[in-house]
Enzyme design. Structure first.
Site, PDB file in Angstrom:
ATOM      1  N   CYS A 130       0.832  -1.200   0.000  1.00 11.88           N
ATOM      2  CA  CYS A 130       0.000   0.000   0.000  1.00 11.88           C
ATOM      3  C   CYS A 130       0.873   1.259   0.000  1.00 11.88           C
ATOM      4  CB  CYS A 130      -0.921  -0.012   1.216  1.00 11.88           C
ATOM      5  SG  CYS A 130      -1.840   1.517   1.465  1.00 11.88           S
ATOM      6  N   CYS A 186       0.322   3.461   3.074  1.00 10.03           N
ATOM      7  CA  CYS A 186       0.921   2.852   4.270  1.00 10.03           C
ATOM      8  C   CYS A 186       2.426   3.086   4.295  1.00 10.03           C
ATOM      9  CB  CYS A 186       0.621   1.363   4.297  1.00 10.03           C
ATOM     10  SG  CYS A 186      -1.143   0.955   4.308  1.00 10.03           S
TER      11      CYS A 186
END
Length: 245
Positions: free
Chosen positions: A56, A59
């Site tokens: 991600c 993230c």
């Protein structure tokens, strides 16, 4: 005695290298790892938990801020942790993770979803100024420790096992749709083209028959028209004689 003095320098250098080795590899992370086995530790004390996935991008951008925030954990008396949802699918279902990254605050078993800015300063203010009190906690019947969420966790784990089994089975026995189709041979191509040729020939023959029938039908119409005209002419004089008489 000279050799003994010469040995002291390498030994001193070696001790310095060993003492400084841990610092060369960077500081140990203060972020704790939460798994399906130890997640109940979240029910005691105060926690900030990040749910993330390695792939991600959002993230990945959050990680430096999260690591810096974790360095303040001891001063703020808060435990900073993270969960890799790709390795812990059960926790993904237990906490109903629908977006990444997701941050939860937990205080003595009460969970609240953090939805503020994701910077070190904002995380620190959220804890130090107790901003979490303004957020409604997750209802107990859908909390991570409830029967419903425990069932959801088991379902997510089961789905992961099923996916793994399907992947392994597909690798060992590929499905028909994934099997490469053999290229047809020249013999098959010739045989398949023969019926098409026959159909084309029949269509051409039908078109020729239709083209031959059209002139014949026109000639028949012309002859009928001429006969009718002759009949009308023969009938006209007889009518005239009848009128004169």
């Amino acid at each position: 005695m000279a050799p003994s003095g010469s040995l002291r320098i390498p030994v001193a250098v070696l001790l310095l290298l060993l003492w400084g080795a841990p610092w060369t590899h960077g500081r140990r992370s203060d972020v704790r790892i939460i798994t399906d086995e130890n997640w109940r530790e979240l029910l005691e004390g105060e926690w900030m938990i990040e749910f993330y996935a390695p792939w991600c991008p959002a993230c990945q951008n959050l990680q430096p801020e999260w690591e810096s925030f974790a360095e303040w954990g001891e001063d703020l008396e808060v435990n900073v942790a993270k969960v890799d949802v790709t390795e812990q699918p059960g926790l993904s279902g237990r906490f109903i993770i629908s977006a990444l990254p997701t941050v939860y605050h937990c205080k003595n078993g009460e969970f609240r979803r953090y939805q503020g800015p994701r910077t070190k300063k904002d995380f620190i203010n959220f804890i130090s100024e107790k901003e979490w009190k303004s957020i409604e906690p997750v209802s107990s019947w859908v909390g991570p420790g409830s029967v419903l969420m425990s069932s959801m966790s088991a379902l997510f784990q089961l789905s992961m096992w099923i996916r793994c089994m399907i992947f392994v089975a597909d690798c060992l026995c590929p499905s028909k749709r994934r099997r490469p189709q053999p290229y047809p041979s020249k013999k098959l191509l010739l045989e398949s083209s023969q019926p098409l040729k026959k159909v084309e020939e029949e269509q051409e023959a039908d078109e020729e028959d239709v083209s031959e029938e059209e002139p014949e039908s026109k000639e028949g119409i012309n002859t009928e028209f001429a006969q009718n005209a002759i009949r009308q002419r023969s009938v006209a004089p007889s009518l005239a004689t009848d009128k004169s008489s």
